[in-house]
Design a protein around this motif. Structure first.
Motif, PDB file in Angstrom:
ATOM      1  N   VAL A   1     -88.099 -28.524 -56.287  1.00 56.42           N
ATOM      2  CA  VAL A   1     -87.706 -27.176 -56.678  1.00 56.42           C
ATOM      3  C   VAL A   1     -86.259 -27.261 -57.149  1.00 56.42           C
ATOM      4  CG1 VAL A   1     -87.391 -24.784 -55.948  1.00 56.42           C
ATOM      5  CG2 VAL A   1     -89.259 -26.158 -54.978  1.00 56.42           C
ATOM      6  N   GLU A   2     -86.026 -26.918 -58.408  1.00 55.70           N
ATOM      7  CA  GLU A   2     -84.688 -26.991 -58.977  1.00 55.70           C
ATOM      8  C   GLU A   2     -83.996 -25.638 -58.856  1.00 55.70           C
ATOM      9  OE1 GLU A   2     -84.321 -29.023 -62.735  1.00 55.70           O
ATOM     10  OE2 GLU A   2     -86.232 -30.065 -62.383  1.00 55.70           O
ATOM     11  N   PHE A   3     -82.730 -25.684 -58.472  1.00 56.00           N
ATOM     12  CA  PHE A   3     -81.895 -24.498 -58.339  1.00 56.00           C
ATOM     13  C   PHE A   3     -80.820 -24.586 -59.418  1.00 56.00           C
ATOM     14  CE2 PHE A   3     -84.103 -24.758 -54.413  1.00 56.00           C
ATOM     15  CZ  PHE A   3     -84.169 -23.462 -53.901  1.00 56.00           C
ATOM     16  N   THR A   4     -81.033 -23.859 -60.513  1.00 54.75           N
ATOM     17  CA  THR A   4     -80.185 -24.009 -61.700  1.00 54.75           C
ATOM     18  C   THR A   4     -78.811 -23.374 -61.550  1.00 54.75           C
ATOM     19  OG1 THR A   4     -81.144 -22.023 -62.683  1.00 54.75           O
ATOM     20  CG2 THR A   4     -82.178 -24.144 -63.242  1.00 54.75           C
ATOM     21  N   GLN A   5     -78.639 -22.485 -60.582  1.00 55.46           N
ATOM     22  CA  GLN A   5     -77.344 -21.843 -60.366  1.00 55.46           C
ATOM     23  C   GLN A   5     -76.561 -22.485 -59.223  1.00 55.46           C
ATOM     24  OE1 GLN A   5     -76.477 -19.426 -62.643  1.00 55.46           O
ATOM     25  NE2 GLN A   5     -78.421 -20.105 -63.494  1.00 55.46           N
ATOM     26  N   SER A   6     -77.084 -23.573 -58.675  1.00 59.10           N
ATOM     27  CA  SER A   6     -76.484 -24.190 -57.490  1.00 59.10           C
ATOM     28  C   SER A   6     -76.067 -25.624 -57.749  1.00 59.10           C
ATOM     29  CB  SER A   6     -77.484 -24.210 -56.328  1.00 59.10           C
ATOM     30  OG  SER A   6     -77.876 -22.915 -55.978  1.00 59.10           O
ATOM     31  N   GLY A   7     -75.078 -26.030 -56.983  1.00 57.06           N
ATOM     32  CA  GLY A   7     -74.770 -27.447 -56.820  1.00 57.06           C
ATOM     33  C   GLY A   7     -75.351 -27.853 -55.484  1.00 57.06           C
TER      34      GLY A   7
ATOM     35  N   PRO B   1     -78.115 -23.108 -50.111  1.00 56.61           N
ATOM     36  CA  PRO B   1     -78.340 -21.928 -49.267  1.00 56.61           C
ATOM     37  C   PRO B   1     -77.326 -20.803 -49.502  1.00 56.61           C
ATOM     38  CG  PRO B   1     -78.533 -23.932 -47.972  1.00 56.61           C
ATOM     39  CD  PRO B   1     -77.982 -24.338 -49.315  1.00 56.61           C
ATOM     40  N   ASP B   2     -76.144 -21.141 -49.988  1.00 55.15           N
ATOM     41  CA  ASP B   2     -75.126 -20.124 -50.273  1.00 55.15           C
ATOM     42  C   ASP B   2     -75.185 -19.654 -51.719  1.00 55.15           C
ATOM     43  OD1 ASP B   2     -74.003 -20.274 -47.705  1.00 55.15           O
ATOM     44  OD2 ASP B   2     -72.778 -21.989 -48.280  1.00 55.15           O
TER      45      ASP B   2
ATOM     46  N   TYR C   1     -83.508 -19.492 -52.275  1.00 49.74           N
ATOM     47  CA  TYR C   1     -83.636 -20.459 -51.179  1.00 49.74           C
ATOM     48  C   TYR C   1     -84.579 -19.922 -50.099  1.00 49.74           C
ATOM     49  CZ  TYR C   1     -82.168 -23.192 -47.075  1.00 49.74           C
ATOM     50  OH  TYR C   1     -82.142 -23.986 -45.950  1.00 49.74           O
ATOM     51  N   ILE C   2     -84.335 -18.700 -49.662  1.00 48.36           N
ATOM     52  CA  ILE C   2     -85.176 -18.099 -48.621  1.00 48.36           C
ATOM     53  C   ILE C   2     -86.620 -17.974 -49.110  1.00 48.36           C
ATOM     54  CG2 ILE C   2     -85.604 -15.955 -47.336  1.00 48.36           C
ATOM     55  CD1 ILE C   2     -82.484 -15.659 -47.241  1.00 48.36           C
ATOM     56  N   ALA C   3     -86.792 -17.520 -50.350  1.00 45.93           N
ATOM     57  CA  ALA C   3     -88.143 -17.357 -50.902  1.00 45.93           C
ATOM     58  C   ALA C   3     -88.878 -18.690 -50.971  1.00 45.93           C
ATOM     59  CB  ALA C   3     -88.071 -16.712 -52.282  1.00 45.93           C
ATOM     60  N   GLU C   4     -88.178 -19.755 -51.356  1.00 47.15           N
ATOM     61  CA  GLU C   4     -88.822 -21.069 -51.468  1.00 47.15           C
ATOM     62  C   GLU C   4     -89.157 -21.652 -50.096  1.00 47.15           C
ATOM     63  OE1 GLU C   4     -90.118 -22.567 -53.984  1.00 47.15           O
ATOM     64  OE2 GLU C   4     -89.376 -21.239 -55.536  1.00 47.15           O
ATOM     65  N   VAL C   5     -88.308 -21.433 -49.109  1.00 48.46           N
ATOM     66  CA  VAL C   5     -88.629 -21.883 -47.747  1.00 48.46           C
ATOM     67  C   VAL C   5     -89.865 -21.131 -47.254  1.00 48.46           C
ATOM     68  CG1 VAL C   5     -87.855 -21.906 -45.337  1.00 48.46           C
ATOM     69  CG2 VAL C   5     -86.281 -22.617 -47.156  1.00 48.46           C
ATOM     70  N   GLU C   6     -89.898 -19.827 -47.477  1.00 47.05           N
ATOM     71  CA  GLU C   6     -91.068 -19.033 -47.057  1.00 47.05           C
ATOM     72  C   GLU C   6     -92.323 -19.501 -47.781  1.00 47.05           C
ATOM     73  OE1 GLU C   6     -89.735 -15.021 -47.766  1.00 47.05           O
ATOM     74  OE2 GLU C   6     -88.813 -14.893 -45.760  1.00 47.05           O
ATOM     75  N   ARG C   7     -92.211 -19.811 -49.081  1.00 48.07           N
ATOM     76  CA  ARG C   7     -93.366 -20.303 -49.841  1.00 48.07           C
ATOM     77  C   ARG C   7     -93.875 -21.611 -49.255  1.00 48.07           C
ATOM     78  NH1 ARG C   7     -94.151 -24.190 -52.902  1.00 48.07           N
ATOM     79  NH2 ARG C   7     -91.953 -24.671 -53.190  1.00 48.07           N
ATOM     80  N   CYS C   8     -92.973 -22.524 -48.986  1.00 45.24           N
ATOM     81  CA  CYS C   8     -93.376 -23.823 -48.402  1.00 45.24           C
ATOM     82  C   CYS C   8     -94.108 -23.622 -47.066  1.00 45.24           C
ATOM     83  CB  CYS C   8     -92.156 -24.706 -48.165  1.00 45.24           C
ATOM     84  SG  CYS C   8     -91.409 -25.362 -49.655  1.00 45.24           S
TER      85      CYS C   8
END
Length: 191
Positions: A161-167, A171-172, A178-185
Motif C-alpha cells: 500500500v503506497e502512501f503518496t503524501q507520506s515519507g 501514521p502522522d 493509515y487507519i482505514a488501511e489497517v482496518e481493511r487489513c
C-alpha cells in the motif's frame, strides 16, 4: 492491544537489552501473558523489524503481518544515526519525548544488523507493506523501489500500500488513510 518496547512510553529503561533478541523476548512476554492466538502484528519503523523477526518464528500462531515503512532489516545504529534520532524534533516535539536517550544509546551499543531478506519466502501469512512515497517529507521513506520489489517478489502473499503524501512517518502524515488501511487489513484477514 498495543504495547511500548523498553525505553519507550511507560515501559522501563534497563541498562542493557536493546538487541533484536531482547525486543523479541518483550513481544513473547506480551503474547504469552495475554494468551494471544490468531492475531495480526503491526510494526512501525524499527518496530517493524521486530515484528518481522517475530513473525518469521511464530507465524503459526498469527493471521497476518503489517509492516510500516521498514526494509526487511534490523539495523545496527551508527553514531550518526544515534545523533540524528537523539536531536530530531518532529512536529515541534523532540523524539526524546517518545524514546529515552538511554534506550537509543543502548541500541547504539547493542543492536546488530540482521537481514531477513533470505527468510522472506518462508512467510506463509498475509503480509501488508505500507510504503511512504513522498520524497519531500521531512523524514524520507525507508522503502526504495528496490526494497518494495524485494517484498513483492520474495513474500508469497504480499500487498503493498503506497502512501503518496507520506515519507517515513505514515501514521502522522496520512492518518486517515493509515487507519482505514489497517482496518481493511484486519477485516480482510478475519473474514
Amino acid at each position: 492491544m498495543a504495547f511500548s518496547f523498553r525505553g519507550r512510553g511507560l515501559s522501563s529503561t534497563p541498562d542493557t537489552g536493546y538487541d533484536l533478541e531482547d525486543h523479541l523476548s518483550d513481544i513473547e512476554a506480551v503474547v504469552n501473558h495475554s494468551l494471544l492466538t490468531n492475531y495480526i502484528v503491526l510494526g512501525f519503523s524499527r518496530g517493524a523489524a521486530y515484528a518481522l523477526g517475530w513473525s518469521l518464528r511464530h507465524q503459526d500462531q498469527m493471521r497476518g503481518l503489517i509492516l510500516v515503512d521498514q526494509p526487511p532489516v534490523h539495523r545496527a545504529m551508527s553514531l550518526e544515526t544515534l545523533e540524528f534520532w537523539s536531536s530530531l524534533v518532529y512536529q515541534q516535539v523532540p523524539l526524546l519525548n517518545y524514546i529515552r536517550r538511554e534506550a537509543l544509546q543502548g541500541m547504539g551499543r547493542e543492536a546488530r544488523e540482521v537481514d531477513f531478506s533470505a527468510q522472506l519466502p518462508q512467510l506463509a501469512i498475509p503480509v501488508t507493506l505500507f510504503a511512504g512515497r513522498n520524497p519531500e517529507s521531512m523524514i524520507p521513506s525507508d522503502i526504495s523501489d528496490e526494497v518494495m520489489e524485494k517484498y513483492r517478489t520474495l513474500v508469497p502473499c504480499c500487498t503493498v500500500v503506497e502512501f503518496t503524501q507520506s515519507g517515513h512517518m505514515i501514521p502522522d502524515e496520512e492518518q486517515a488513510k493509515y487507519i482505514a488501511e489497517v482496518e481493511r487489513c484486519m477485516s480482510e484477514t478475519f473474514r
